[in-house]
Design a protein around this motif. Structure first.
Motif, PDB file in Angstrom:
ATOM      1  N   LEU A 119      27.699  76.334 -44.404  1.00 25.57           N
ATOM      2  CA  LEU A 119      28.283  77.379 -43.550  1.00 25.57           C
ATOM      3  C   LEU A 119      27.531  77.523 -42.228  1.00 25.57           C
ATOM      4  O   LEU A 119      26.299  77.602 -42.203  1.00 25.57           O
ATOM      5  N   HIS A 120      28.297  77.532 -41.136  1.00 18.51           N
ATOM      6  CA  HIS A 120      27.771  77.779 -39.793  1.00 18.51           C
ATOM      7  C   HIS A 120      28.427  79.038 -39.226  1.00 18.51           C
ATOM      8  O   HIS A 120      29.602  79.310 -39.483  1.00 18.51           O
ATOM      9  N   ILE A 121      27.657  79.787 -38.436  1.00 20.57           N
ATOM     10  CA  ILE A 121      28.164  80.980 -37.755  1.00 20.57           C
ATOM     11  C   ILE A 121      28.473  80.584 -36.313  1.00 20.57           C
ATOM     12  O   ILE A 121      27.556  80.373 -35.504  1.00 20.57           O
ATOM     13  N   ARG A 122      29.740  80.458 -35.987  1.00 18.39           N
ATOM     14  CA  ARG A 122      30.134  80.025 -34.648  1.00 18.39           C
ATOM     15  C   ARG A 122      29.620  80.985 -33.578  1.00 18.39           C
ATOM     16  O   ARG A 122      29.179  80.561 -32.512  1.00 18.39           O
ATOM     17  N   MET A 123      29.688  82.298 -33.882  1.00 15.22           N
ATOM     18  CA  MET A 123      29.329  83.311 -32.884  1.00 15.22           C
ATOM     19  C   MET A 123      27.823  83.454 -32.710  1.00 15.22           C
ATOM     20  O   MET A 123      27.370  84.234 -31.890  1.00 15.22           O
ATOM     21  N   ALA A 124      27.036  82.729 -33.503  1.00 15.85           N
ATOM     22  CA  ALA A 124      25.571  82.742 -33.362  1.00 15.85           C
ATOM     23  C   ALA A 124      25.084  81.361 -32.936  1.00 15.85           C
ATOM     24  O   ALA A 124      24.091  80.842 -33.455  1.00 15.85           O
ATOM     25  N   GLY A 125      25.807  80.768 -32.010  1.00 13.14           N
ATOM     26  CA  GLY A 125      25.416  79.454 -31.510  1.00 13.14           C
ATOM     27  C   GLY A 125      25.582  78.359 -32.540  1.00 13.14           C
ATOM     28  O   GLY A 125      24.832  77.387 -32.553  1.00 13.14           O
ATOM     29  N   ASN A 126      26.586  78.538 -33.413  1.00 11.43           N
ATOM     30  CA  ASN A 126      26.874  77.554 -34.465  1.00 11.43           C
ATOM     31  C   ASN A 126      25.686  77.384 -35.417  1.00 11.43           C
ATOM     32  O   ASN A 126      25.414  76.288 -35.913  1.00 11.43           O
ATOM     33  N   LYS A 127      24.992  78.480 -35.679  1.00 16.12           N
ATOM     34  CA  LYS A 127      23.812  78.460 -36.543  1.00 16.12           C
ATOM     35  C   LYS A 127      24.188  78.151 -37.985  1.00 16.12           C
ATOM     36  O   LYS A 127      25.082  78.774 -38.557  1.00 16.12           O
ATOM     37  N   GLN A 128      23.479  77.222 -38.611  1.00 13.77           N
ATOM     38  CA  GLN A 128      23.705  76.911 -40.017  1.00 13.77           C
ATOM     39  C   GLN A 128      22.927  77.889 -40.890  1.00 13.77           C
ATOM     40  O   GLN A 128      21.746  78.163 -40.645  1.00 13.77           O
ATOM     41  N   VAL A 129      23.583  78.406 -41.953  1.00 15.56           N
ATOM     42  CA  VAL A 129      22.940  79.388 -42.823  1.00 15.56           C
ATOM     43  C   VAL A 129      23.019  79.023 -44.306  1.00 15.56           C
ATOM     44  O   VAL A 129      22.484  79.749 -45.148  1.00 15.56           O
ATOM     45  N   VAL A 130      23.693  77.928 -44.649  1.00 11.74           N
ATOM     46  CA  VAL A 130      23.817  77.480 -46.041  1.00 11.74           C
ATOM     47  C   VAL A 130      23.657  75.958 -46.056  1.00 11.74           C
ATOM     48  O   VAL A 130      24.129  75.270 -45.153  1.00 11.74           O
ATOM     49  N   MET A 131      23.015  75.424 -47.086  1.00 10.94           N
ATOM     50  CA  MET A 131      22.876  73.968 -47.161  1.00 10.94           C
ATOM     51  C   MET A 131      24.246  73.299 -47.289  1.00 10.94           C
ATOM     52  O   MET A 131      25.188  73.874 -47.858  1.00 10.94           O
ATOM     53  N   ASN A 132      24.350  72.101 -46.765  1.00  9.55           N
ATOM     54  CA  ASN A 132      25.604  71.360 -46.846  1.00  9.55           C
ATOM     55  C   ASN A 132      25.555  70.381 -48.025  1.00  9.55           C
ATOM     56  O   ASN A 132      24.570  70.315 -48.773  1.00  9.55           O
ATOM     57  N   ILE A 185      42.074  83.080 -38.861  1.00 13.35           N
ATOM     58  CA  ILE A 185      41.431  83.490 -37.613  1.00 13.35           C
ATOM     59  C   ILE A 185      39.915  83.408 -37.738  1.00 13.35           C
ATOM     60  O   ILE A 185      39.220  82.885 -36.859  1.00 13.35           O
ATOM     61  N   GLY A 186      39.379  83.909 -38.841  1.00  6.02           N
ATOM     62  CA  GLY A 186      37.936  83.899 -39.028  1.00  6.02           C
ATOM     63  C   GLY A 186      37.366  82.500 -39.086  1.00  6.02           C
ATOM     64  O   GLY A 186      36.290  82.229 -38.537  1.00  6.02           O
ATOM     65  N   ASP A 187      38.073  81.587 -39.749  1.00  5.25           N
ATOM     66  CA  ASP A 187      37.584  80.209 -39.822  1.00  5.25           C
ATOM     67  C   ASP A 187      37.640  79.525 -38.456  1.00  5.25           C
ATOM     68  O   ASP A 187      36.841  78.637 -38.163  1.00  5.25           O
ATOM     69  N   ARG A 188      38.576  79.930 -37.634  1.00  2.00           N
ATOM     70  CA  ARG A 188      38.701  79.304 -36.319  1.00  2.00           C
ATOM     71  C   ARG A 188      37.713  79.880 -35.312  1.00  2.00           C
ATOM     72  O   ARG A 188      37.183  79.160 -34.462  1.00  2.00           O
ATOM     73  N   LEU A 189      37.423  81.176 -35.433  1.00  2.00           N
ATOM     74  CA  LEU A 189      36.628  81.835 -34.398  1.00  2.00           C
ATOM     75  C   LEU A 189      35.218  82.232 -34.835  1.00  2.00           C
ATOM     76  O   LEU A 189      34.332  82.350 -33.980  1.00  2.00           O
ATOM     77  N   ILE A 190      34.995  82.452 -36.127  1.00  2.00           N
ATOM     78  CA  ILE A 190      33.732  83.039 -36.566  1.00  2.00           C
ATOM     79  C   ILE A 190      32.895  82.075 -37.397  1.00  2.00           C
ATOM     80  O   ILE A 190      31.695  81.897 -37.151  1.00  2.00           O
ATOM     81  N   LEU A 191      33.502  81.452 -38.397  1.00  2.00           N
ATOM     82  CA  LEU A 191      32.759  80.636 -39.348  1.00  2.00           C
ATOM     83  C   LEU A 191      33.268  79.201 -39.361  1.00  2.00           C
ATOM     84  O   LEU A 191      34.428  78.934 -39.049  1.00  2.00           O
ATOM     85  N   LYS A 192      32.396  78.289 -39.763  1.00  2.00           N
ATOM     86  CA  LYS A 192      32.788  76.901 -39.985  1.00  2.00           C
ATOM     87  C   LYS A 192      32.117  76.434 -41.269  1.00  2.00           C
ATOM     88  O   LYS A 192      30.913  76.636 -41.460  1.00  2.00           O
TER      89      LYS A 192
END
Length: 251
Positions: A169-182, A210-217
Motif C-alpha cells: 500500500l502507498h499513500i498517493r497524497m503523502a508523496g506516494n509513501k509506501q506503508v505496507v510491504m509488497n 475514487i479513493g483508489d485513483r486519488l488517495i491509495l495505490k
C-alpha cells in the motif's frame, strides 16, 4: 505434545487462529465505510464468532481495530493484547481486560504466549508471534519489512505459519509513501523465516473507485505473492484462504 492448529480467514487481516482448544482473533474488522472496503466478504459478524480466548490488535487504524463493531462481541472480559494507542479505545467501548505490549515484550493467556515484535506503518504498530502447544504463528498486521523482522526465527524458533501483508500500500497524497510491504518484500521475509506454511493477508482492501485513483495505490492480487514466494522461497508452501475458509495446518 503438539496441539492442533487451524486458521480461518474472516477478512483482510482478521483471522481466527486455533491452537488446541484456544482461539485467538486478530485485528478485528467487521464493517465498512467511505474509503474503507474489505474488497471481499466479511465471513462473520462479532455476535457470530466462537468463544474467543484472546484478541490481538496490531495498531489503531479502523481496518485493523474496528472496535465500534467488535463491541457487539458479548464477552467484554476477553483478554485483549494490543499496541499501546489501542488501550484507551478498547476500554472506552467496554472491554475490561486490555494489555498493551511494546516490541519484544510478552504476556501469557492460558497456555499461549503472545510475543510482540516490531512493526512499521503509518502509525505505531506491533506485530505478534503467538506460541503454545508446540505451535507458533507470526501475525504481521500490515507492517513494512524491517530488519528486525528477519530475526524472528532466531528469537522464537521455527514458525508453523506466517500471516504476512502483501499489497504494498502507498499513500498517493503523502508523496506516494509506501506503508505496507509488497509481494516481493513479503516473499523475501518468507525466505528468511522459512515457515512450514505461508498465508498472505491484507490484499483485497480497496478505498473505492475514487479513493483508489486519488488517495491509495495497492496490489489486490494475492497470486503476486504466491508467484514471488515461488521465486524467493520455493521450499515454503503458500495457501490463499478465502473468507470463511478454515485451514487445518499439519504438524
Amino acid at each position: 505434545m503438539t496441539e492442533s492448529l487451524a486458521i480461518t480467514r474472516v477478512t483482510h487481516s482478521c483471522h481466527l487462529i486455533e491452537i488446541g482448544e484456544l482461539t485467538v482473533l486478530t485485528d478485528p474488522w467487521f464493517s465498512q465505510k467511505t474509503f474503507y472496503h474489505p474488497g471481499e466478504p466479511i465471513a462473520f459478524q462479532p455476535e457470530e464468532l466462537p468463544h474467543l480466548d484472546a484478541v490481538v490488535i496490531s495498531h489503531e487504524h479502523y481496518d485493523h481495530c474496528d472496535l465500534d463493531a467488535f463491541k457487539r462481541y458479548p464477552h467484554k472480559d476477553v483478554p485483549m493484547i494490543v499496541a499501546g494507542p489501542v488501550v484507551e479505545k478498547a476500554r472506552k467501548v467496554g472491554f475490561t481486560n486490555v494489555t498493551p505490549l511494546e516490541a519484544w515484550e510478552s504476556t501469557n493467556v492460558g497456555d499461549l504466549t503472545f510475543n510482540a515484535a516490531p512493526g512499521e506503518h503509518g502509525v505505531y504498530e506491533v506485530t505478534y508471534v503467538i506460541t503454545g502447544g508446540g505451535r507458533s504463528v507470526y501475525f504481521a498486521g500490515d507492517t513494512l519489512l524491517t530488519p528486525e523482522l528477519r530475526t524472528l526465527g532466531d528469537r522464537f524458533g521455527p514458525l508453523d505459519v506466517t500471516l504476512l501483508p502483501v499489497n504494498g500500500l502507498h499513500i498517493r497524497m503523502a508523496g506516494n509513501k509506501q506503508v505496507v510491504m509488497n509481494a516481493d518484500e513479503a516473499a523475501e521475509l518468507t525466505s528468511v523465516l522459512r515457515p512450514k506454511l505461508a498465508i498472505p493477508q491484507h490484499y483485497a482492501f480497496t478505498a473505492g473507485p475514487i479513493g483508489d485513483r486519488l488517495i491509495l495505490k495497492s496490489d489486490k492480487d494475492p497470486t503476486l505473492y504466491v508467484d514471488a514466494a515461488r521465486r524467493h522461497a520455493p521450499e515454503v508452501p503458500v495457501t490463499v484462504i478465502k473468507p470463511g475458509e478454515r485451514l487445518v495446518v499439519a504438524a
